[in-house]
Design a protein around this motif. Structure first.
Motif, PDB file in Angstrom:
ATOM      1  N   LEU B 115       0.817  -1.211   0.000  1.00  9.76           N
ATOM      2  CA  LEU B 115       0.000   0.000   0.000  1.00  9.76           C
ATOM      3  C   LEU B 115       0.850   1.260   0.000  1.00  9.76           C
ATOM      4  CD1 LEU B 115      -2.871  -1.099   2.364  1.00  9.76           C
ATOM      5  CD2 LEU B 115      -2.951  -0.758  -0.111  1.00  9.76           C
ATOM      6  N   LEU B 116       2.007   1.191   0.646  1.00 13.87           N
ATOM      7  CA  LEU B 116       2.831   2.394   0.719  1.00 13.87           C
ATOM      8  C   LEU B 116       3.540   2.682  -0.585  1.00 13.87           C
ATOM      9  CD1 LEU B 116       4.418   2.294   4.263  1.00 13.87           C
ATOM     10  CD2 LEU B 116       2.564   3.712   3.406  1.00 13.87           C
ATOM     11  N   SER B 117       3.943   1.636  -1.281  1.00  9.41           N
ATOM     12  CA  SER B 117       4.843   1.935  -2.394  1.00  9.41           C
ATOM     13  C   SER B 117       4.402   1.428  -3.755  1.00  9.41           C
ATOM     14  CB  SER B 117       6.236   1.401  -2.084  1.00  9.41           C
ATOM     15  OG  SER B 117       6.145   0.060  -1.692  1.00  9.41           O
ATOM     16  N   LEU B 118       3.312   0.667  -3.843  1.00 13.46           N
ATOM     17  CA  LEU B 118       2.916   0.192  -5.160  1.00 13.46           C
ATOM     18  C   LEU B 118       2.221   1.270  -5.978  1.00 13.46           C
ATOM     19  CD1 LEU B 118       1.737  -3.463  -4.639  1.00 13.46           C
ATOM     20  CD2 LEU B 118       3.630  -2.678  -6.002  1.00 13.46           C
ATOM     21  N   ARG B 119       1.822   2.347  -5.305  1.00 12.42           N
ATOM     22  CA  ARG B 119       1.146   3.416  -6.026  1.00 12.42           C
ATOM     23  C   ARG B 119       2.091   4.106  -6.996  1.00 12.42           C
ATOM     24  NH1 ARG B 119      -3.500   5.312  -4.356  1.00 12.42           N
ATOM     25  NH2 ARG B 119      -4.446   4.308  -2.560  1.00 12.42           N
ATOM     26  N   VAL B 120       3.340   4.132  -6.612  1.00 14.25           N
ATOM     27  CA  VAL B 120       4.301   4.883  -7.410  1.00 14.25           C
ATOM     28  C   VAL B 120       5.035   3.974  -8.377  1.00 14.25           C
ATOM     29  CG1 VAL B 120       4.626   6.853  -5.914  1.00 14.25           C
ATOM     30  CG2 VAL B 120       5.790   4.703  -5.435  1.00 14.25           C
ATOM     31  N   LYS B 121       6.082   4.478  -8.948  1.00 15.32           N
ATOM     32  CA  LYS B 121       6.778   3.765 -10.024  1.00 15.32           C
ATOM     33  C   LYS B 121       7.366   2.438  -9.565  1.00 15.32           C
ATOM     34  CE  LYS B 121       7.893   7.002 -13.606  1.00 15.32           C
ATOM     35  NZ  LYS B 121       6.671   7.715 -13.446  1.00 15.32           N
ATOM     36  N   ALA B 122       7.439   1.507 -10.524  1.00 15.43           N
ATOM     37  CA  ALA B 122       7.895   0.153 -10.228  1.00 15.43           C
ATOM     38  C   ALA B 122       9.287   0.154  -9.603  1.00 15.43           C
ATOM     39  CB  ALA B 122       7.903  -0.673 -11.505  1.00 15.43           C
ATOM     40  N   ILE B 123      10.158   1.018 -10.093  1.00 13.09           N
ATOM     41  CA  ILE B 123      11.533   1.040  -9.607  1.00 13.09           C
ATOM     42  C   ILE B 123      11.555   1.409  -8.130  1.00 13.09           C
ATOM     43  CG2 ILE B 123      11.865   3.422 -10.404  1.00 13.09           C
ATOM     44  CD1 ILE B 123      14.626   0.865 -10.543  1.00 13.09           C
ATOM     45  N   PHE B 124      10.615   2.270  -7.734  1.00 12.32           N
ATOM     46  CA  PHE B 124      10.561   2.698  -6.349  1.00 12.32           C
ATOM     47  C   PHE B 124      10.200   1.525  -5.447  1.00 12.32           C
ATOM     48  CE2 PHE B 124       8.395   4.783  -2.733  1.00 12.32           C
ATOM     49  CZ  PHE B 124       9.467   5.545  -2.293  1.00 12.32           C
ATOM     50  N   PHE B 125       9.233   0.734  -5.893  1.00 12.62           N
ATOM     51  CA  PHE B 125       8.844  -0.437  -5.115  1.00 12.62           C
ATOM     52  C   PHE B 125      10.028  -1.383  -4.954  1.00 12.62           C
ATOM     53  CE2 PHE B 125       7.180  -4.791  -4.798  1.00 12.62           C
ATOM     54  CZ  PHE B 125       6.447  -4.659  -3.620  1.00 12.62           C
ATOM     55  N   ALA B 126      10.754  -1.605  -6.048  1.00 13.35           N
ATOM     56  CA  ALA B 126      11.903  -2.507  -5.996  1.00 13.35           C
ATOM     57  C   ALA B 126      12.921  -2.007  -4.972  1.00 13.35           C
ATOM     58  CB  ALA B 126      12.542  -2.625  -7.377  1.00 13.35           C
ATOM     59  N   LEU B 127      13.171  -0.691  -4.986  1.00  9.75           N
ATOM     60  CA  LEU B 127      14.165  -0.140  -4.069  1.00  9.75           C
ATOM     61  C   LEU B 127      13.690  -0.225  -2.626  1.00  9.75           C
ATOM     62  CD1 LEU B 127      15.470   2.897  -6.103  1.00  9.75           C
ATOM     63  CD2 LEU B 127      16.563   0.688  -5.706  1.00  9.75           C
ATOM     64  N   VAL B 128      12.405   0.034  -2.411  1.00  9.00           N
ATOM     65  CA  VAL B 128      11.885  -0.042  -1.049  1.00  9.00           C
ATOM     66  C   VAL B 128      12.010  -1.470  -0.520  1.00  9.00           C
ATOM     67  CG1 VAL B 128       9.803   0.091   0.351  1.00  9.00           C
ATOM     68  CG2 VAL B 128      10.344   1.924  -1.225  1.00  9.00           C
ATOM     69  N   THR B 129      11.660  -2.457  -1.352  1.00  8.78           N
ATOM     70  CA  THR B 129      11.766  -3.841  -0.883  1.00  8.78           C
ATOM     71  C   THR B 129      13.222  -4.193  -0.580  1.00  8.78           C
ATOM     72  OG1 THR B 129      11.919  -4.654  -3.152  1.00  8.78           O
ATOM     73  CG2 THR B 129       9.743  -4.665  -2.138  1.00  8.78           C
ATOM     74  N   LEU B 130      14.114  -3.670  -1.396  1.00  7.67           N
ATOM     75  CA  LEU B 130      15.543  -3.926  -1.171  1.00  7.67           C
ATOM     76  C   LEU B 130      15.962  -3.369   0.188  1.00  7.67           C
ATOM     77  CD1 LEU B 130      18.033  -5.064  -2.623  1.00  7.67           C
ATOM     78  CD2 LEU B 130      18.489  -2.773  -3.467  1.00  7.67           C
ATOM     79  N   ALA B 131      15.570  -2.131   0.449  1.00  7.60           N
ATOM     80  CA  ALA B 131      15.930  -1.489   1.712  1.00  7.60           C
ATOM     81  C   ALA B 131      15.348  -2.244   2.901  1.00  7.60           C
ATOM     82  CB  ALA B 131      15.455  -0.041   1.708  1.00  7.60           C
ATOM     83  N   VAL B 132      14.063  -2.586   2.783  1.00  7.42           N
ATOM     84  CA  VAL B 132      13.403  -3.276   3.894  1.00  7.42           C
ATOM     85  C   VAL B 132      14.051  -4.641   4.130  1.00  7.42           C
ATOM     86  CG1 VAL B 132      11.236  -4.315   4.649  1.00  7.42           C
ATOM     87  CG2 VAL B 132      11.236  -2.054   3.605  1.00  7.42           C
ATOM     88  N   ALA B 133      14.358  -5.354   3.039  1.00  5.45           N
ATOM     89  CA  ALA B 133      14.955  -6.675   3.184  1.00  5.45           C
ATOM     90  C   ALA B 133      16.323  -6.582   3.853  1.00  5.45           C
ATOM     91  CB  ALA B 133      15.077  -7.356   1.819  1.00  5.45           C
ATOM     92  N   PHE B 134      17.110  -5.559   3.481  1.00  5.45           N
ATOM     93  CA  PHE B 134      18.422  -5.391   4.113  1.00  5.45           C
ATOM     94  C   PHE B 134      18.280  -5.029   5.585  1.00  5.45           C
ATOM     95  CE2 PHE B 134      20.838  -5.254   0.070  1.00  5.45           C
ATOM     96  CZ  PHE B 134      21.861  -6.083   0.477  1.00  5.45           C
ATOM     97  N   ALA B 135      17.321  -4.170   5.862  1.00  9.09           N
ATOM     98  CA  ALA B 135      17.090  -3.785   7.255  1.00  9.09           C
ATOM     99  C   ALA B 135      16.726  -5.023   8.067  1.00  9.09           C
ATOM    100  CB  ALA B 135      15.976  -2.748   7.336  1.00  9.09           C
TER     101      ALA B 135
END
Lengths: 257, 397
Positions: B115-135
């Motif tokens: 819900l937070l990040s799928l609204r925006v561009k696909a690349i943004f979602f990919a980066l957010v998942t990357l950040a969250v996974a690393f965290a």
């Protein structure tokens, strides 16, 4: 139709891109059973105005009302659900899916079955039959299993119209439905539009350049020029008016036909 | 019946059908075909990874959502079971509680991500998942008292699923495929081909994983061929138009992310039970995420069957490429440059090369390529794309 409530209405609808006013202060009402053609030279804001109606763009000012309900802040999908159906000018389909699948998606949307994950889609006879029927309507049944990416341009335009018909909207918006079609394909589409008009219970909006088409189909013509509404009325009267002659027909007669 | 199980989505290539049947047959009778722990544990991993990669394909191949958080959900499932059994002991109740807890965490996280990040561009979602996974990875590594940090955790598997459990007093007969092969070549006698199989809790656990894998795969086949699945493909093809047709695409994309995360979590639960040891390396590492991506791409994105092929190819290479290279080295003059080049410790280099070649020659994956060949050859081109079993066929379907 004079005092009936309008189905669709725009009030002071405007959108500005930076300083450029692509659509400026357009107010119009559209009644049940009417076909209105929107004309104007290239860049006049016709497609932008369509985008504002169907929700692909959000207005800077003004409102879009459907049966008095304010749709201005709704998403494109919500507006489609409310009954604003749109066919696109540039072919805008699902290229990697078959023609039948394209129409089936539109029918499924209308039947609200998109969330069904436990049934095989091809087994939904009601939806498949309706989709096939629509393909027949636009004379594309023989292409049902072809990938859309492989269809010739004219067939893609027809499919575009089939998708719009599948949605069974209250307001049909056609953006140059016959552009790029061969001469013998054009009547199929025009006949379909005439049929929708003949049902008398829908609103049809048409962006079209071909003046003979405009003259024969329209109940009313709206002229946009530089994003502003410059004329609105009966076809004969609008076409004859000097402002239109100058702004549109005079300037771009060659391109127009 | 078959059409029903496969939701009308056939392999659409004879070669593919044969390969799938072989994989399926070997996995179904695996413990009776291969003596030895190594093959057994690899087959278990294949079952788990089929769930993991097929669910990833639902996102990547069918909806074009690129997520790097798939291993995070895998890890949540694995650690959920590990932590629950560590606190509540080795019982099925602990396993179920751990799995349920992991599922809840998974749904919440996936919903937030979606819900937070799928609204925006696909690349943004990919980066957010990357950040969250690393965290998440560093969180698990840091929280030593709870997660065991880098050391990881032993999983206390219920007795019925462990090696000490013997449901049968007698052993069963197994038919060793590798020995049969050797016997065919005349290297061993045929007596050695048969071996004794003792059914233990580990065998049962293997079949739990195998059953889950088959069920999840058939479920996903149904999902991608359902009206819902078709909307996903519409979003992949042209999201803008899907919206104009009245589909709330953000909702659909979020639903896919949640569903796929849940299945990854389930794969993690099975992994913990079958591997009986979890650490950040084997559940959460970024390397694993890349491997999932490779398996998906190699097999063929957006085909589901590709995930089975990709997983099998990848794990076979990972487990046996080193042996193959060792054999090769023995044939070469010792200490020659070539011998160094094919040294078993360089298996990843060769594997990388194999991957590059496979992507180069099969851009649409193994399955995509096989289907392309099948469609070109006139013999098989009339394989039905969709399906009916009991109803009469109409002229167009």
């Amino acid at each position: 139709m004079a005092y009936e409530q309008p189905v669709l209405e725009t009030r002071n609808l405007s959108i500005h891109f930076g300083g450029h006013k692509a659509v400026n202060d357009v107010s119009c009402q559209f009644h049940r059973g009417t076909l209105t053609t929107i004309v104007g030279p290239n860049g006049a804001g016709k497609t932008t105005w369509f985008n504002l109606l169907s929700g692909q763009l959000r207005a800077s000012h003004g409102k879009v009302l459907l049966h008095g309900e304010d749709l201005t802040s709704m998403s494109a999908s919500a507006r489609a659900d409310k009954g604003l159906g749109r066919a696109f000018q540039l072919t805008n389909l699902f290229p990697g899916l078959s023609a039948l699948e394209n129409v089936r998606l539109a029918v499924a949307s209308q039947h609200h079955t998109g969330h069904v994950f436990w049934q095989v889609s091809a087994r939904r006879r009601d939806i498949a039959d309706r989709a096939y029927e629509l393909l027949q309507t636009v004379s594309l049944a023989h292409r049902a299993d072809n990938l859309v990416a492989n269809l010739p341009h004219g067939d893609q335009r027809k499919l575009e119209v089939a998708l719009l018909l599948a949605l069974e909207p209250e307001v049909f918006m056609f953006d140059e439905p016959t552009a790029g079609m061969s001469v013998d394909e054009v009547p199929v589409i025009l006949e379909l539009i005439a049929e929708i008009k003949a049902r008398k219970d829908k609103v049809v909006l048409l962006v079209e350049h071909k003046m003979d088409v405009v003259r024969s189909l329209s109940d009313r013509i709206v002229v946009l020029h530089n994003g502003e509404l410059v004329a609105d009325g009966e076809p004969a009267e609008v076409i004859a008016s000097p402002v239109v002659q100058e702004a549109y027909l005079g300037a771009t007669q060659g391109e127009a036909s | 019946m078959l059409a029903n199980l496969l939701s009308g989505d056939y392999p659409r290539s004879r070669i593919l059908m044969v390969i799938l049947a072989i994989i399926m047959g070997i996995l179904a009778f695996g413990p009776f075909l291969f003596p030895g722990v190594r093959a057994f544990s690899m087959m278990g991993m294949i079952c788990v990874f089929i769930i993991l990669v097929a669910s990833y394909d639902l996102m990547l191949g069918y909806t074009h959502i690129v997520s790097f958080a798939h291993t995070m959900f895998f890890g949540i499932g694995a650690y959920g079971v590990a932590m629950a059994t560590a606190s509540w002991g080795k019982g099925f109740d602990a396993v179920l509680l751990g799995a349920a807890g992991a599922m809840v965490v998974t749904v919440v996280l996936a919903l937030l991500l979606g819900l937070l990040s799928l609204r925006v561009k696909a690349i943004f979602f990919a980066l957010v998942t990357l950040a969250v996974a690393f965290a998440f990875l560093s969180l698990v590594t840091q929280l030593y008292p709870i997660t065991g940090g880098e050391d990881g955790m032993r999983v206390h598997v219920p007795r019925e699923l462990g090696p000490a459990f013997r449901p049968l007093d007698d052993t069963l007969a197994g038919f060793s495929l590798p020995d049969a092969f050797a016997a065919l070549l005349g290297n061993t006698s045929w007596q050695e081909v048969f071996f004794e199989v003792r059914i233990t809790g580990r065998t049962l656990m293997y079949y739990v994983a195998f059953g889950a894998s088959v069920l999840v795969f058939l479920f996903l086949l149904r999902v991608v061929n359902s009206p819902f699945g078709k909307v996903l493909q519409a979003i992949r093809e042209n999201e803008f138009r899907a919206q104009a047709l009245g589909y709330n695409t953000v909702l659909y994309r979020t639903a896919v992310v949640v569903l796929s995360a849940l299945l990854a979590c389930l794969a993690g639960v099975l992994f913990a039970l079958i591997n009986r040891y979890v650490n950040p390396e084997n559940t959460l590492a970024f390397e694993l995420m890349v491997f999932i991506l490779l398996m998906c791409v190699m097999g063929g994105m957006g085909t589901l069957y590709g995930s089975v092929i990709g997983v099998t190819l990848f794990l076979l290479a990972q487990n046996y490429l080193q042996d193959l290279l060792k054999l090769l080295v023995e044939q070469l003059p010792p200490d020659s440059a070539l011998a160094h080049l094919v040294g078993p410790e360089r298996w990843l280099l060769w594997f990388g090369l194999l991957f590059v070649l496979s992507v180069y020659f099969f851009p649409s994956g193994v399955v995509g390529q096989l289907r392309l060949w099948a469609a070109r050859s006139p013999r098989t081109s009339n394989t039905p794309e969709a399906v009916d079993t009991d109803e009469p066929r109409t002229q167009y379907r």
